[in-house]
Motif scaffolding. Sequence first.
Motif, PDB file in Angstrom:
ATOM      1  N   GLU A  17       0.831  -1.203   0.000  1.00 19.90           N
ATOM      2  CA  GLU A  17       0.000   0.000   0.000  1.00 19.90           C
ATOM      3  C   GLU A  17       0.867   1.254   0.000  1.00 19.90           C
ATOM      4  O   GLU A  17       2.041   1.214   0.375  1.00 19.90           O
ATOM      5  N   SER A  18       0.229   2.356  -0.350  1.00 23.53           N
ATOM      6  CA  SER A  18       0.922   3.640  -0.433  1.00 23.53           C
ATOM      7  C   SER A  18       1.629   4.006   0.868  1.00 23.53           C
ATOM      8  O   SER A  18       2.735   4.543   0.852  1.00 23.53           O
ATOM      9  N   HIS A  19       0.981   3.718   2.013  1.00 21.92           N
ATOM     10  CA  HIS A  19       1.555   4.098   3.299  1.00 21.92           C
ATOM     11  C   HIS A  19       1.878   2.895   4.177  1.00 21.92           C
ATOM     12  O   HIS A  19       2.010   3.025   5.391  1.00 21.92           O
ATOM     13  N   GLY A  20       2.014   1.721   3.561  1.00 13.44           N
ATOM     14  CA  GLY A  20       2.446   0.540   4.296  1.00 13.44           C
ATOM     15  C   GLY A  20       3.961   0.532   4.446  1.00 13.44           C
ATOM     16  O   GLY A  20       4.655   1.485   4.096  1.00 13.44           O
ATOM     17  N   ARG A  54       9.554  19.956 -10.227  1.00 13.80           N
ATOM     18  CA  ARG A  54       8.567  20.857  -9.621  1.00 13.80           C
ATOM     19  C   ARG A  54       7.145  20.369  -9.889  1.00 13.80           C
ATOM     20  O   ARG A  54       6.219  20.699  -9.151  1.00 13.80           O
ATOM     21  N   TYR A  55       6.986  19.548 -10.912  1.00 19.68           N
ATOM     22  CA  TYR A  55       5.654  19.132 -11.316  1.00 19.68           C
ATOM     23  C   TYR A  55       5.276  17.743 -10.812  1.00 19.68           C
ATOM     24  O   TYR A  55       4.340  17.121 -11.310  1.00 19.68           O
ATOM     25  N   SER A  56       6.004  17.242  -9.831  1.00 17.60           N
ATOM     26  CA  SER A  56       5.622  15.983  -9.191  1.00 17.60           C
ATOM     27  C   SER A  56       5.505  16.216  -7.696  1.00 17.60           C
ATOM     28  O   SER A  56       5.999  17.219  -7.166  1.00 17.60           O
ATOM     29  N   THR A  57       4.840  15.291  -7.008  1.00 22.28           N
ATOM     30  CA  THR A  57       4.647  15.429  -5.580  1.00 22.28           C
ATOM     31  C   THR A  57       5.978  15.634  -4.857  1.00 22.28           C
ATOM     32  O   THR A  57       6.989  15.005  -5.199  1.00 22.28           O
ATOM     33  N   PRO A  58       6.015  16.502  -3.827  1.00 18.33           N
ATOM     34  CA  PRO A  58       7.262  16.699  -3.076  1.00 18.33           C
ATOM     35  C   PRO A  58       7.608  15.538  -2.147  1.00 18.33           C
ATOM     36  O   PRO A  58       8.631  15.581  -1.473  1.00 18.33           O
ATOM     37  N   ARG A  59       6.764  14.505  -2.112  1.00 15.20           N
ATOM     38  CA  ARG A  59       7.113  13.329  -1.312  1.00 15.20           C
ATOM     39  C   ARG A  59       8.439  12.772  -1.793  1.00 15.20           C
ATOM     40  O   ARG A  59       8.609  12.472  -2.973  1.00 15.20           O
ATOM     41  N   LYS A  60       9.400  12.626  -0.901  1.00 13.90           N
ATOM     42  CA  LYS A  60      10.733  12.143  -1.254  1.00 13.90           C
ATOM     43  C   LYS A  60      10.858  10.664  -0.917  1.00 13.90           C
ATOM     44  O   LYS A  60      10.818  10.278   0.248  1.00 13.90           O
ATOM     45  N   GLU A  61      10.993   9.843  -1.934  1.00 14.80           N
ATOM     46  CA  GLU A  61      11.177   8.407  -1.755  1.00 14.80           C
ATOM     47  C   GLU A  61      12.379   7.953  -2.579  1.00 14.80           C
ATOM     48  O   GLU A  61      12.494   8.298  -3.758  1.00 14.80           O
ATOM     49  N   GLY A  62      13.283   7.212  -1.954  1.00 10.62           N
ATOM     50  CA  GLY A  62      14.424   6.692  -2.695  1.00 10.62           C
ATOM     51  C   GLY A  62      14.032   5.607  -3.664  1.00 10.62           C
ATOM     52  O   GLY A  62      14.684   5.402  -4.686  1.00 10.62           O
ATOM     53  N   ASP A  63      12.937   4.897  -3.346  1.00  8.60           N
ATOM     54  CA  ASP A  63      12.448   3.791  -4.178  1.00  8.60           C
ATOM     55  C   ASP A  63      13.574   2.806  -4.523  1.00  8.60           C
ATOM     56  O   ASP A  63      13.736   2.396  -5.675  1.00  8.60           O
ATOM     57  N   GLU A  64      14.351   2.439  -3.512  1.00  6.38           N
ATOM     58  CA  GLU A  64      15.465   1.522  -3.737  1.00  6.38           C
ATOM     59  C   GLU A  64      14.970   0.079  -3.685  1.00  6.38           C
ATOM     60  O   GLU A  64      14.410  -0.370  -2.687  1.00  6.38           O
ATOM     61  N   VAL A  65      15.226  -0.655  -4.758  1.00 11.48           N
ATOM     62  CA  VAL A  65      14.708  -2.008  -4.894  1.00 11.48           C
ATOM     63  C   VAL A  65      15.683  -3.035  -4.325  1.00 11.48           C
ATOM     64  O   VAL A  65      16.904  -2.872  -4.402  1.00 11.48           O
ATOM     65  N   THR A  66      15.119  -4.078  -3.750  1.00 13.34           N
ATOM     66  CA  THR A  66      15.898  -5.220  -3.283  1.00 13.34           C
ATOM     67  C   THR A  66      15.351  -6.480  -3.937  1.00 13.34           C
ATOM     68  O   THR A  66      14.139  -6.700  -3.955  1.00 13.34           O
ATOM     69  N   THR A  88       9.588   5.014   2.745  1.00 16.87           N
ATOM     70  CA  THR A  88      10.419   5.696   3.747  1.00 16.87           C
ATOM     71  C   THR A  88       9.946   7.097   4.078  1.00 16.87           C
ATOM     72  O   THR A  88      10.471   7.724   4.985  1.00 16.87           O
ATOM     73  N   SER A  89       8.934   7.609   3.348  1.00 19.37           N
ATOM     74  CA  SER A  89       8.533   9.005   3.546  1.00 19.37           C
ATOM     75  C   SER A  89       7.022   9.150   3.696  1.00 19.37           C
ATOM     76  O   SER A  89       6.410  10.078   3.175  1.00 19.37           O
ATOM     77  N   GLN A  90       6.399   8.202   4.427  1.00 17.47           N
ATOM     78  CA  GLN A  90       4.952   8.296   4.630  1.00 17.47           C
ATOM     79  C   GLN A  90       4.635   9.427   5.616  1.00 17.47           C
ATOM     80  O   GLN A  90       5.336   9.612   6.607  1.00 17.47           O
ATOM     81  N   ARG A  91       3.593  10.168   5.315  1.00 17.40           N
ATOM     82  CA  ARG A  91       3.058  11.143   6.272  1.00 17.40           C
ATOM     83  C   ARG A  91       1.558  10.888   6.344  1.00 17.40           C
ATOM     84  O   ARG A  91       0.746  11.629   5.815  1.00 17.40           O
ATOM     85  N   SER A  92       1.209   9.798   7.012  1.00 16.78           N
ATOM     86  CA  SER A  92      -0.186   9.352   7.029  1.00 16.78           C
ATOM     87  C   SER A  92      -1.112  10.371   7.671  1.00 16.78           C
ATOM     88  O   SER A  92      -2.304  10.426   7.364  1.00 16.78           O
TER      89      SER A  92
END
Length: 371
Positions: A17-20, A54-66, A88-92
């Motif tokens: 999920e988005s915030h899991g 500037r045109y995408s959400t300011p949510r910062k996620e590294g999205d590093e895959v394992t 790593t950057s959820q703000r629920s």
Amino acid sequence: MAGNTFGTYFKITTWGESHGKALGVVIDGCPAGLSLSEADIQTFLDRRKPGGSRYSTPRKEGDEVTILSGVFEGRTTGTAICLMVPNTSQRSGDYSEIASYYRPGHADYTFDAKYGFRDYRGGGRSSGRETVGRVAAGAVASLILKELGITLCAYTKSIGPVSVNTENFRREAILTTPTCMPDEESSAKAEAYLEECMAAHDSAGGVVECRVDGMPAGVGEPVFDKLDASLAKALMSIGAVKAVEIGDGCAVSSSTGTQNNDPFLSEDGRITKKSNHAGGILGGISDGSPIIVRAHIKPTPSVFSPQETVNKNGENILVRIKGRHDPVIVPRAVVVVEAMTALTLVDLLFAGMPSRMEGLRRFYGCPSEQD
């Protein structure tokens, strides 16, 4: 919840999920011996991750895959591949308010109607962040296609009223412009339009086009699993996509037969076409010319302007949606469209392998009828 699995022979199941704690995908049906590393997949995820412009959400996620399974000493083993990307950057807390009402343009109401319960933190499974698993799997599918000499190129064709000028097409610009347009001049015009939308607390939609080169003729099943039907299903499964076109698309309805037909010709013993109105697909089967597919993407539904809605008690209310949202989804959807196209092509390529007895004999090293 059903419907988390896509494909028949090259099958993926996305999860999270988005915030899991994390999101990911399990890939089943990948052949053994494919060279695969986390860096191969990361290249695709970096094109999708938030906070890139500037045109995408300011949510910062590294999205590093394992890579958790299915790869040994840099090559696939033929067993299930499991890929994981931590959140790593959820703000629920940004979403706690929407638990009591239904956001216009979102799946809040329909989730409640179906399940009587929903994960309101960023939309849960209906969030655009679910596409992380699709993109990771699409990276693997693209590597398989590359081995077969098949290449994909997806890009932003239009944002709002601004369309790319094909005469200025530069493939390199897709990765350098904030709009993912292959034309810097058109990108600048689209950026100006987005600034107007943002100033008005509004959002924009657009079109992503994907071109496939090197696709052999004869791929696709001619009835329910047509290549064009399968592509349409794959792209329509992306949350923000509201329409799909193949080749000339909607323009065929105002064309004539003589205008729309693609004449065949023979060049050096090879059958080709003079034009490509069909977009590389005839009768649901690839015809050997470039496949052209377009996905029409709606404006971001989360806007800061006041909107009418109702709460869970059925009362009419006025809301201003808070949180971190893209003013336009299109640029980050480019790699998602490319990934879903790649997944569809690999699945149908695998499905077509037993179409002829001669192919089966050749694959298993059996003698032909003439031997």
